[in-house]
Design a protein around this motif. Structure first.
Motif, PDB file in Angstrom:
ATOM      1  N   GLN A 107      -9.052  -1.526  28.020  1.00 48.89           N
ATOM      2  CA  GLN A 107      -8.541  -1.618  29.380  1.00 48.89           C
ATOM      3  C   GLN A 107      -8.721  -0.301  30.121  1.00 48.89           C
ATOM      4  O   GLN A 107      -9.047  -0.272  31.312  1.00 48.89           O
ATOM      5  N   ASP A 116      -3.710  -3.609  19.385  1.00 47.86           N
ATOM      6  CA  ASP A 116      -3.197  -3.252  20.705  1.00 47.86           C
ATOM      7  C   ASP A 116      -3.794  -1.928  21.189  1.00 47.86           C
ATOM      8  O   ASP A 116      -4.076  -1.759  22.376  1.00 47.86           O
ATOM      9  N   VAL A 140      -2.701 -11.438  25.843  1.00 55.66           N
ATOM     10  CA  VAL A 140      -3.882 -10.663  25.482  1.00 55.66           C
ATOM     11  C   VAL A 140      -4.512 -10.144  26.757  1.00 55.66           C
ATOM     12  O   VAL A 140      -4.759 -10.892  27.692  1.00 55.66           O
ATOM     13  N   ARG A 141      -4.765  -8.839  26.842  1.00 58.50           N
ATOM     14  CA  ARG A 141      -5.225  -8.213  28.070  1.00 58.50           C
ATOM     15  C   ARG A 141      -6.597  -8.711  28.470  1.00 58.50           C
ATOM     16  O   ARG A 141      -7.429  -9.008  27.638  1.00 58.50           O
ATOM     17  N   TYR A 144      -5.245 -12.013  17.179  1.00 56.90           N
ATOM     18  CA  TYR A 144      -4.013 -11.279  17.488  1.00 56.90           C
ATOM     19  C   TYR A 144      -2.855 -11.813  16.648  1.00 56.90           C
ATOM     20  O   TYR A 144      -2.082 -11.035  16.070  1.00 56.90           O
ATOM     21  N   LEU A 198      -7.252  -2.739  22.432  1.00 53.04           N
ATOM     22  CA  LEU A 198      -7.198  -3.435  23.714  1.00 53.04           C
ATOM     23  C   LEU A 198      -6.805  -2.491  24.842  1.00 53.04           C
ATOM     24  O   LEU A 198      -7.327  -2.588  25.960  1.00 53.04           O
ATOM     25  N   LEU A 245     -13.634  -9.731  19.819  1.00 55.24           N
ATOM     26  CA  LEU A 245     -12.986  -8.813  20.759  1.00 55.24           C
ATOM     27  C   LEU A 245     -13.588  -8.920  22.154  1.00 55.24           C
ATOM     28  O   LEU A 245     -12.918  -8.602  23.145  1.00 55.24           O
TER      29      LEU A 245
END
Length: 363
Positions: free
Chosen positions: A63, A56, A3-4, A42, A59, A28
């Protein structure tokens, strides 16, 4: 699966005082603990909803926002530290400089849907996107005869004397991040294409491919749509599974089968003992299969293994367990565990009394 984590952001601190179920935004934002943390969500989106591509996408957009904030924050510091005011006015676009000066410090914070942002955060994000668009415009139309300013210098050049070890973000990284999101999730026929309204997808494609944009505002509408879809369609089921129960569907099916087999064995044994006119003491052995059968069926009905809940464990993949660390969820599951045990005890007692004390008759 990894997970980022947001670039340059400090780890979010869980809220141990929360006396309610968490929201999707809190999950989140990584402020929740197992079994309602981001990792568990997730796994749920991957194994139960079969729509992990939406998570995804969220995320990756989060990012991308972190990359942009990190880039602009370090660039602003480099301009304030390394460039005198007069030189800055002579070498940089007045509009870009004004935006950069007025932006304030872009402190790391979790990415969220637009409706959750404060006015200050909305203004900062809008100014950051405006600055990135202005900088991109300057790159495409450089001023003849002027040397590059800190805002239009080569992206590979280190423009700051910051000691931050994470200072590795260039403008190409931001562009590559935006294109990766586009090519992975949004283009028709993409590897992991997600279904969005056509107007949203077309606006993003046009902004990136035709207008060369890579600022975070490009993805705002798509990000908000995906958040609302997850909040509406996936998150309630996630809370039911993880906050009100501690078992997953494959295990529940197995418990249903075992419970029905145990109940069949218990009824068969009870009737045999009655028609063989066995003593009540002998018939007490039916307590065992009835207890097993009722326990498994109650676990299936409530999606909860009460003994496992009292021990503080929750299942996230078949026969893999994690500690229940979210305080409110732990309390909630303990209460439900006692209810399931009470139901199991009452149902088992009723069945045993019926088959133990009924008069026997040998056939």
């Amino acid at each position: 699966m990894v997970v980022r984590t947001s670039l340059g952001a400090s780890m979010a601190q869980p809220d141990l005082s929360r006396n309610r179920l968490p929201t999707l935004f809190e999950v989140l934002s990584r402020t929740t603990l197992p079994p309602v943390d981001l990792f568990s969500f997730y796994i749920y989106m991957r194994d139960q909803q079969r729509s992990v591509d939406y998570l995804d996408f969220w995320l990756d957009v989060a990012q991308h926002m972190s990359l942009c904030r990190h880039y602009v924050r370090e660039l602003r510091r480099s301009v304030l530290v390394a460039t005198p005011d007069m030189e800055r006015g002579a070498t940089a676009s007045k509009r870009s400089s004004t935006i950069l000066d007025n932006m304030g410090d872009l402190e790391p914070r979790p990415a969220g849907p637009s409706m959750y942002a404060t006015e200050k955060e909305k203004n900062q994000d809008a100014q950051m996107s405006a600055f990135l668009r202005e900088e991109q415009s300057e790159r495409e139309s450089p001023h003849t005869g002027s040397r590059p300013s800190p805002m239009t210098a080569s992206p590979g050049r280190d423009l700051t004397d910051s000691n931050s070890p994470a200072h590795t973000v260039s403008r190409q990284d931001i562009r590559a991040s935006a294109e990766k999101i586009l090519y992975t999730f949004l283009l028709p026929g993409a590897e992991r294409e997600i279904i969005l309204p056509g107007s949203i997808t077309q606006d993003v494609i046009s902004a990136i491919e035709e207008h060369g944009r890579d600022d975070p505002e490009v993805f705002d509408t798509a990000k908000d749509y995906v958040f609302q879809a997850m909040e509406r369609d996936a998150f309630p089921g996630f809370l039911r599974m993880k906050a009100l129960g501690n078992l997953i569907p494959p295990t529940l099916v197995m418990r249903l089968i075992l419970g029905l087999l145990a109940m069949f064995g218990a009824f068969w044994t009870a009737f045999v003992l009655i028609f063989l006119n066995k003593s009540r003491a002998t018939r007490c052995w039916i307590i065992l299969p009835f207890t097993v059968g009722v326990y498994f069926l109650a676990s299936y009905q409530y999606s909860l293994d009460p003994i496992m809940a009292l021990l503080g464990f929750s299942e996230y993949t078949p026969f893999n367990f994690s500690r229940i660390r979210e305080p409110y969820v732990r309390t909630l599951l303990v209460k439900r565990a006692f209810i399931v045990l009470l139901v199991t005890a009452l149902a088992t007692a009723a069945l045993c009394v019926l088959f133990i004390f009924v008069p026997g008759k040998r056939l």
